[in-house]
Design a protein around this motif. Structure first.
Motif, PDB file in Angstrom:
ATOM      1  N   GLU A  64       0.745  -1.234   0.173  1.00 27.79           N
ATOM      2  CA  GLU A  64       0.061   0.077   0.011  1.00 27.79           C
ATOM      3  C   GLU A  64       0.711   1.332   0.009  1.00 27.79           C
ATOM      4  OE1 GLU A  64      -2.899   0.544   3.129  1.00 27.79           O
ATOM      5  OE2 GLU A  64      -3.879  -1.227   2.639  1.00 27.79           O
ATOM      6  N   MET A  65       2.368   0.946   0.290  1.00 36.23           N
ATOM      7  CA  MET A  65       2.908   2.414   0.622  1.00 36.23           C
ATOM      8  C   MET A  65       3.323   2.769  -1.066  1.00 36.23           C
ATOM      9  SD  MET A  65       5.703   1.006   3.386  1.00 36.23           S
ATOM     10  CE  MET A  65       4.934  -0.002   4.579  1.00 36.23           C
ATOM     11  N   ARG A  66       3.416   4.264  -1.072  1.00 39.30           N
ATOM     12  CA  ARG A  66       3.601   5.000  -2.168  1.00 39.30           C
ATOM     13  C   ARG A  66       4.947   5.853  -1.824  1.00 39.30           C
ATOM     14  NH1 ARG A  66       1.568   1.412  -3.562  1.00 39.30           N
ATOM     15  NH2 ARG A  66      -0.435   1.057  -4.871  1.00 39.30           N
ATOM     16  N   ALA A  67       6.001   5.999  -2.622  1.00 40.64           N
ATOM     17  CA  ALA A  67       7.207   6.856  -2.340  1.00 40.64           C
ATOM     18  C   ALA A  67       7.135   8.069  -3.101  1.00 40.64           C
ATOM     19  CB  ALA A  67       8.400   5.965  -2.412  1.00 40.64           C
ATOM     20  N   ARG A  68       7.677   9.316  -2.513  1.00 37.31           N
ATOM     21  CA  ARG A  68       8.076  10.410  -3.191  1.00 37.31           C
ATOM     22  C   ARG A  68       9.575  10.840  -2.568  1.00 37.31           C
ATOM     23  NH1 ARG A  68       2.618  13.627  -1.556  1.00 37.31           N
ATOM     24  NH2 ARG A  68       3.056  11.954   0.077  1.00 37.31           N
ATOM     25  N   ILE A  69      10.335  11.101  -3.410  1.00 35.83           N
ATOM     26  CA  ILE A  69      11.604  11.464  -3.153  1.00 35.83           C
ATOM     27  C   ILE A  69      12.004  12.688  -3.590  1.00 35.83           C
ATOM     28  CG2 ILE A  69      12.360   9.037  -3.052  1.00 35.83           C
ATOM     29  CD1 ILE A  69      13.310   9.024  -5.723  1.00 35.83           C
ATOM     30  N   PHE A  70      12.926  13.332  -2.644  1.00 36.04           N
ATOM     31  CA  PHE A  70      13.469  14.990  -2.755  1.00 36.04           C
ATOM     32  C   PHE A  70      14.968  14.871  -2.632  1.00 36.04           C
ATOM     33  CE2 PHE A  70       8.944  14.620  -1.759  1.00 36.04           C
ATOM     34  CZ  PHE A  70       8.232  15.165  -2.744  1.00 36.04           C
ATOM     35  N   GLY A  71      15.421  16.026  -3.267  1.00 37.43           N
ATOM     36  CA  GLY A  71      16.883  16.218  -2.768  1.00 37.43           C
ATOM     37  C   GLY A  71      17.742  15.654  -3.793  1.00 37.43           C
ATOM     38  N   GLY A  72      19.164  15.171  -3.068  1.00 37.70           N
ATOM     39  CA  GLY A  72      19.883  14.729  -4.264  1.00 37.70           C
ATOM     40  C   GLY A  72      20.647  15.568  -5.074  1.00 37.70           C
ATOM     41  N   ALA A  73      20.832  17.074  -4.424  1.00 36.02           N
ATOM     42  CA  ALA A  73      21.641  18.020  -5.340  1.00 36.02           C
ATOM     43  C   ALA A  73      23.112  17.908  -5.290  1.00 36.02           C
ATOM     44  CB  ALA A  73      20.898  19.624  -4.705  1.00 36.02           C
ATOM     45  N   SER A  74      23.547  18.517  -6.193  1.00 38.72           N
ATOM     46  CA  SER A  74      25.008  18.856  -6.179  1.00 38.72           C
ATOM     47  C   SER A  74      25.599  20.056  -5.533  1.00 38.72           C
ATOM     48  CB  SER A  74      25.615  18.668  -7.665  1.00 38.72           C
ATOM     49  OG  SER A  74      27.195  18.700  -7.782  1.00 38.72           O
ATOM     50  N   MET A  75      25.771  19.692  -4.352  1.00 38.22           N
ATOM     51  CA  MET A  75      25.843  21.163  -3.616  1.00 38.22           C
ATOM     52  C   MET A  75      27.313  21.588  -3.542  1.00 38.22           C
ATOM     53  SD  MET A  75      22.788  21.902  -2.479  1.00 38.22           S
ATOM     54  CE  MET A  75      22.985  22.927  -1.229  1.00 38.22           C
ATOM     55  N   PHE A  76      28.149  20.846  -4.120  1.00 40.45           N
ATOM     56  CA  PHE A  76      29.599  21.212  -3.911  1.00 40.45           C
ATOM     57  C   PHE A  76      30.262  21.222  -5.031  1.00 40.45           C
ATOM     58  CE2 PHE A  76      28.039  18.399  -0.308  1.00 40.45           C
ATOM     59  CZ  PHE A  76      28.055  19.279   0.609  1.00 40.45           C
ATOM     60  N   GLU A  77      29.520  22.385  -5.994  1.00 43.08           N
ATOM     61  CA  GLU A  77      30.196  22.240  -7.383  1.00 43.08           C
ATOM     62  C   GLU A  77      31.656  22.636  -7.193  1.00 43.08           C
ATOM     63  OE1 GLU A  77      27.233  24.911  -9.397  1.00 43.08           O
ATOM     64  OE2 GLU A  77      26.802  22.846 -10.593  1.00 43.08           O
ATOM     65  N   THR A  78      32.075  23.384  -6.386  1.00 38.89           N
ATOM     66  CA  THR A  78      33.325  24.010  -6.325  1.00 38.89           C
ATOM     67  C   THR A  78      34.388  23.457  -5.850  1.00 38.89           C
ATOM     68  OG1 THR A  78      33.058  25.197  -4.131  1.00 38.89           O
ATOM     69  CG2 THR A  78      32.684  26.511  -6.260  1.00 38.89           C
ATOM     70  N   VAL A  79      34.117  22.292  -5.227  1.00 34.54           N
ATOM     71  CA  VAL A  79      35.010  21.531  -4.668  1.00 34.54           C
ATOM     72  C   VAL A  79      35.416  20.523  -5.804  1.00 34.54           C
ATOM     73  CG1 VAL A  79      35.156  19.097  -3.025  1.00 34.54           C
ATOM     74  CG2 VAL A  79      33.860  21.212  -2.567  1.00 34.54           C
ATOM     75  N   GLU A  80      36.501  20.172  -6.019  1.00 34.84           N
ATOM     76  CA  GLU A  80      37.094  19.312  -7.119  1.00 34.84           C
ATOM     77  C   GLU A  80      36.905  17.800  -6.998  1.00 34.84           C
ATOM     78  OE1 GLU A  80      40.984  20.503  -8.640  1.00 34.84           O
ATOM     79  OE2 GLU A  80      40.289  22.633  -8.225  1.00 34.84           O
ATOM     80  N   SER A  81      36.635  17.291  -6.146  1.00 31.98           N
ATOM     81  CA  SER A  81      36.522  15.943  -5.690  1.00 31.98           C
ATOM     82  C   SER A  81      35.437  15.210  -6.432  1.00 31.98           C
ATOM     83  CB  SER A  81      36.389  15.721  -4.190  1.00 31.98           C
ATOM     84  OG  SER A  81      35.863  14.284  -3.922  1.00 31.98           O
ATOM     85  N   SER A  82      35.289  14.398  -7.367  1.00 32.23           N
ATOM     86  CA  SER A  82      34.299  14.005  -7.973  1.00 32.23           C
ATOM     87  C   SER A  82      33.264  13.259  -7.096  1.00 32.23           C
ATOM     88  CB  SER A  82      34.543  12.995  -9.235  1.00 32.23           C
ATOM     89  OG  SER A  82      35.352  11.845  -8.702  1.00 32.23           O
ATOM     90  N   PHE A  83      33.924  12.452  -6.104  1.00 33.73           N
ATOM     91  CA  PHE A  83      33.050  11.694  -5.182  1.00 33.73           C
ATOM     92  C   PHE A  83      32.146  12.739  -4.391  1.00 33.73           C
ATOM     93  CE2 PHE A  83      32.317  10.734  -0.405  1.00 33.73           C
ATOM     94  CZ  PHE A  83      31.889   9.800  -0.601  1.00 33.73           C
ATOM     95  N   ILE A  84      32.631  13.780  -3.871  1.00 30.18           N
ATOM     96  CA  ILE A  84      31.938  14.847  -3.211  1.00 30.18           C
ATOM     97  C   ILE A  84      30.742  15.290  -4.128  1.00 30.18           C
ATOM     98  CG2 ILE A  84      31.724  16.841  -2.181  1.00 30.18           C
ATOM     99  CD1 ILE A  84      34.544  16.273  -0.787  1.00 30.18           C
ATOM    100  N   GLN A  85      30.996  15.706  -5.443  1.00 34.20           N
ATOM    101  CA  GLN A  85      30.238  16.212  -6.386  1.00 34.20           C
ATOM    102  C   GLN A  85      29.260  15.137  -6.589  1.00 34.20           C
ATOM    103  OE1 GLN A  85      32.560  17.437  -9.831  1.00 34.20           O
ATOM    104  NE2 GLN A  85      33.355  19.236  -8.830  1.00 34.20           N
ATOM    105  N   GLN A  86      29.462  14.081  -6.454  1.00 38.75           N
ATOM    106  CA  GLN A  86      28.187  12.877  -7.061  1.00 38.75           C
ATOM    107  C   GLN A  86      27.773  12.256  -5.540  1.00 38.75           C
ATOM    108  OE1 GLN A  86      27.643  12.108 -10.295  1.00 38.75           O
ATOM    109  NE2 GLN A  86      28.939  13.915 -10.506  1.00 38.75           N
ATOM    110  N   ILE A  87      27.622  12.989  -4.583  1.00 41.73           N
ATOM    111  CA  ILE A  87      26.857  12.390  -3.468  1.00 41.73           C
ATOM    112  C   ILE A  87      25.560  12.474  -3.789  1.00 41.73           C
ATOM    113  CG2 ILE A  87      26.466  12.957  -1.025  1.00 41.73           C
ATOM    114  CD1 ILE A  87      29.269  13.610  -0.498  1.00 41.73           C
ATOM    115  N   GLY A  88      24.822  13.587  -4.123  1.00 44.77           N
ATOM    116  CA  GLY A  88      23.514  13.724  -4.207  1.00 44.77           C
ATOM    117  C   GLY A  88      22.922  12.403  -5.368  1.00 44.77           C
ATOM    118  N   ALA A  89      23.804  12.482  -6.451  1.00 47.61           N
ATOM    119  CA  ALA A  89      23.227  11.206  -7.620  1.00 47.61           C
ATOM    120  C   ALA A  89      23.184  10.002  -6.989  1.00 47.61           C
ATOM    121  CB  ALA A  89      23.998  11.419  -8.607  1.00 47.61           C
ATOM    122  N   GLY A  90      24.297   9.861  -6.155  1.00 47.59           N
ATOM    123  CA  GLY A  90      24.491   8.416  -5.600  1.00 47.59           C
ATOM    124  C   GLY A  90      23.591   8.115  -4.529  1.00 47.59           C
ATOM    125  N   ASN A  91      22.917   9.052  -3.712  1.00 51.99           N
ATOM    126  CA  ASN A  91      22.020   9.023  -2.804  1.00 51.99           C
ATOM    127  C   ASN A  91      20.617   8.509  -3.400  1.00 51.99           C
ATOM    128  OD1 ASN A  91      23.664   9.763  -0.606  1.00 51.99           O
ATOM    129  ND2 ASN A  91      22.821  11.467  -0.278  1.00 51.99           N
TER     130      ASN A  91
END
Length: 142
Positions: A64-91
C-alpha cells in the motif's frame, strides 16, 4: 507535519492513502562505510527498511505504500572531488534501487540540481509542501 531540509541528502516520504499513515527518512549517504554502522538511519537501504518496518507495525502493508523522493542536489560544485560532487546522485540511485527491490512505486520526485530544498509532509492527506529557490508548491499526488 514532518519537515526536513535537504541538499545532497535525499528525503524519502512513504505514505498510505487508505490509512492516512506515512513517514519520512533523511538519507545522508547511499551506502555505509566499511565497519560498524552506528546510525543506520543515515544510509539509504537501512533507513528505508526501517521506515517500511515502522509503517508495517502501524498496520500498513508495503504493497500500500507509495514513495516520493526529494533532494539529491550537487551542493559542492566548487569542490574538485568527483566523489563529493556525486554524493546527491549516488544517494538518489541508492534510494531508487532500494524502493525498486521492495516494489514500492515512486509516484513523485524532485531530485538533482544545485539548490537545496525543504519539504513538509502533512500526514492528514499526504500532501507535501516543497520549497526550493525561493519558490514553494504543494504536491497533492500520493
Amino acid at each position: 507535519a514532518l519537515r526536513t531540509t535537504l541538499g545532497s541528502c535525499v528525503g524519502v516520504v512513504l505514505y498510505s492513502e487508505r490509512a492516512h499513515i506515512g513517514g519520512r527518512c533523511h538519507i545522508l549517504l547511499g551506502s555505509a562505510p566499511a565497519g560498524k554502522i552506528v546510525n543506520k538511519g543515515k544510509y539509504a537501504r537501512p533507513a528505508v527498511l526501517a521506515l517500511v518496518a515502522e509503517l508495517e507495525r502501524e498496520g500498513v502493508p508495503a504493497a500500500e505504500m507509495r514513495a516520493r523522493i526529494f533532494g539529491g542536489a550537487s551542493m559542492f560544485e566548487t569542490v574538485e572531488s568527483s566523489f563529493i560532487q556525486q554524493i546527491g546522485a549516488g544517494n538518489a540511485k541508492a534510494v531508487k534501487d532500494t524502493l525498486a527491490e521492495l516494489k514500492i512505486p515512486i509516484t513523485g520526485e524532485d531530485l538533482g540540481g544545485t539548490s537545496g530544498r525543504t519539504i513538509t509532509v502533512f500526514l492528514d492527506d499526504g500532501r507535501i509542501l516543497l520549497r526550493s529557490n525561493g519558490k514553494e508548491k504543494y504536491i497533492y499526488k500520493t
